[in-house]
Scaffold this motif. Structure first.
Motif, PDB file in Angstrom:
ATOM      1  N   TYR A  46       0.870  -1.174   0.000  1.00 12.02           N
ATOM      2  CA  TYR A  46       0.000   0.000   0.000  1.00 12.02           C
ATOM      3  C   TYR A  46       0.906   1.223   0.000  1.00 12.02           C
ATOM      4  O   TYR A  46       1.970   1.217   0.625  1.00 12.02           O
ATOM      5  CB  TYR A  46      -0.896   0.047   1.235  1.00 12.02           C
ATOM      6  CG  TYR A  46      -1.912  -1.070   1.331  1.00 12.02           C
ATOM      7  CD1 TYR A  46      -3.087  -1.027   0.586  1.00 12.02           C
ATOM      8  CD2 TYR A  46      -1.693  -2.143   2.188  1.00 12.02           C
ATOM      9  CE1 TYR A  46      -4.030  -2.039   0.685  1.00 12.02           C
ATOM     10  CE2 TYR A  46      -2.634  -3.162   2.294  1.00 12.02           C
ATOM     11  CZ  TYR A  46      -3.796  -3.106   1.538  1.00 12.02           C
ATOM     12  OH  TYR A  46      -4.716  -4.112   1.634  1.00 12.02           O
ATOM     13  N   HIS A  48       0.874   5.519   0.555  1.00 11.71           N
ATOM     14  CA  HIS A  48       0.180   6.747   0.949  1.00 11.71           C
ATOM     15  C   HIS A  48       1.097   7.908   0.607  1.00 11.71           C
ATOM     16  O   HIS A  48       2.242   7.957   1.074  1.00 11.71           O
ATOM     17  CB  HIS A  48      -0.154   6.728   2.442  1.00 11.71           C
ATOM     18  CG  HIS A  48      -1.139   5.679   2.817  1.00 11.71           C
ATOM     19  ND1 HIS A  48      -2.485   5.925   2.940  1.00 11.71           N
ATOM     20  CD2 HIS A  48      -0.969   4.347   3.070  1.00 11.71           C
ATOM     21  CE1 HIS A  48      -3.118   4.801   3.276  1.00 11.71           C
ATOM     22  NE2 HIS A  48      -2.220   3.834   3.359  1.00 11.71           N
ATOM     23  N   LYS A 175       1.162   7.598  10.732  1.00 12.84           N
ATOM     24  CA  LYS A 175      -0.121   6.883  10.701  1.00 12.84           C
ATOM     25  C   LYS A 175      -1.244   7.762  11.249  1.00 12.84           C
ATOM     26  O   LYS A 175      -2.341   7.841  10.675  1.00 12.84           O
ATOM     27  CB  LYS A 175      -0.012   5.587  11.505  1.00 12.84           C
ATOM     28  CG  LYS A 175      -1.267   4.724  11.507  1.00 12.84           C
ATOM     29  CD  LYS A 175      -1.007   3.385  12.198  1.00 12.84           C
ATOM     30  CE  LYS A 175      -0.069   2.530  11.364  1.00 12.84           C
ATOM     31  NZ  LYS A 175       0.116   1.168  11.942  1.00 12.84           N
ATOM     32  N   LEU A 178      -1.954  10.903   8.792  1.00 11.64           N
ATOM     33  CA  LEU A 178      -2.579  10.589   7.509  1.00 11.64           C
ATOM     34  C   LEU A 178      -3.800   9.688   7.651  1.00 11.64           C
ATOM     35  O   LEU A 178      -4.452   9.371   6.647  1.00 11.64           O
ATOM     36  CB  LEU A 178      -1.553   9.938   6.574  1.00 11.64           C
ATOM     37  CG  LEU A 178      -0.299  10.771   6.260  1.00 11.64           C
ATOM     38  CD1 LEU A 178       0.582  10.042   5.257  1.00 11.64           C
ATOM     39  CD2 LEU A 178      -0.662  12.156   5.741  1.00 11.64           C
ATOM     40  N   ILE A 180      -3.944   6.438   8.598  1.00 11.88           N
ATOM     41  CA  ILE A 180      -3.648   5.143   7.981  1.00 11.88           C
ATOM     42  C   ILE A 180      -4.120   4.016   8.904  1.00 11.88           C
ATOM     43  O   ILE A 180      -3.887   4.067  10.117  1.00 11.88           O
ATOM     44  CB  ILE A 180      -2.138   5.023   7.698  1.00 11.88           C
ATOM     45  CG1 ILE A 180      -1.746   6.092   6.655  1.00 11.88           C
ATOM     46  CG2 ILE A 180      -1.760   3.637   7.210  1.00 11.88           C
ATOM     47  CD1 ILE A 180      -0.273   6.266   6.474  1.00 11.88           C
TER      48      ILE A 180
END
Length: 220
Positions: A46, A48, A175, A178, A180
């Protein structure tokens, strides 16, 4: 660009223009990266990407967190290099400090240079590469192949990048900032944008071992 030129021109960029990269270019590069191979085509990654207000928030927060010792890593940072690997590590550091005109004994300036990791070397974008929490070493290799494909794609667009394991020190802050999900673990970050071509630090080229040192042919 010719493939050999793309590979030869890939290097760690540590000074960027503030001009943002167009969204369509970012999508094109990362879409190409998604063609990277992975075990059983699981594509265990993943990404970001922080830009604009989000990257500025991280740029102002991460240095303060680091200096206060407020660190949180998803993966341990405990590698120790010995022998030929330590020699290469020292040579790379020396090449970097030489490009910045920093004497090895100048700990203050060396620290300042290291801290630029947490302001993304002035880049307008930073990508964070994550593994699903349940995966391990095998899938980390897949993630590396994906990230390398992305970095080569950036070169092909006239862009530069710098992969930074140091950004893993702030997995918790990133984390939270953002939003996450907890089931993703940060492996490293990648600052990217248009290089400041005239900056001496961007002329730094580290040595590579010879083919004969690292590749063994078994044909007889």
């Amino acid at each position: 660009m010719e493939f050999t030129d793309v590979v030869a021109n890939r290097r760690s960029t540590r000074a960027f223009e503030t001009e943002p990269v167009a969204a369509e270019i970012i999508e094109r590069v990362f879409s190409l990266g998604l063609k990277a191979p992975s075990n059983c085509n699981t594509q265990p990654w993943y990404v970001h990407i922080a830009s604009g207000a989000k990257i500025e928030l991280l740029r102002s927060t991460l240095p303060e967190k680091f200096m206060a010792g407020q660190l949180h890593l998803d993966y341990p940072y405990d590698g120790v290099y010995e022998g030929e690997f330590k020699v290469r590590q020292y040579a790379a550091a020396q090449a970097l400090y030489d490009s910045l005109n920093i004497a090895r004994e100048d700990k203050v300036k060396r620290h300042e240079a290291f801290m630029r990791n947490f302001t993304f070397f002035g880049a307008p974008h930073v990508a964070f590469f994550y593994l699903p929490a349940e995966f391990g070493l095998r899938e980390a290799c897949d993630l590396g192949m994906f990230a390398q494909t992305v970095m080569l794609g950036l070169v092909n667009e006239g862009l530069g990048s710098c992969p930074q394991t140091a950004l893993g020190f702030h997995a918790g802050t990133i984390k939270e900032t953002l939003g996450i999900p907890d089931d993703r673990k940060l492996m490293f970050g990648l600052s990217f944008g248009y290089p400041k071509q005239e900056e001496p630090v961007n002329q730094c080229v580290t040595d590579r071992a010879l083919f004969s040192d690292l590749v063994t042919l078994h044909d007889r």
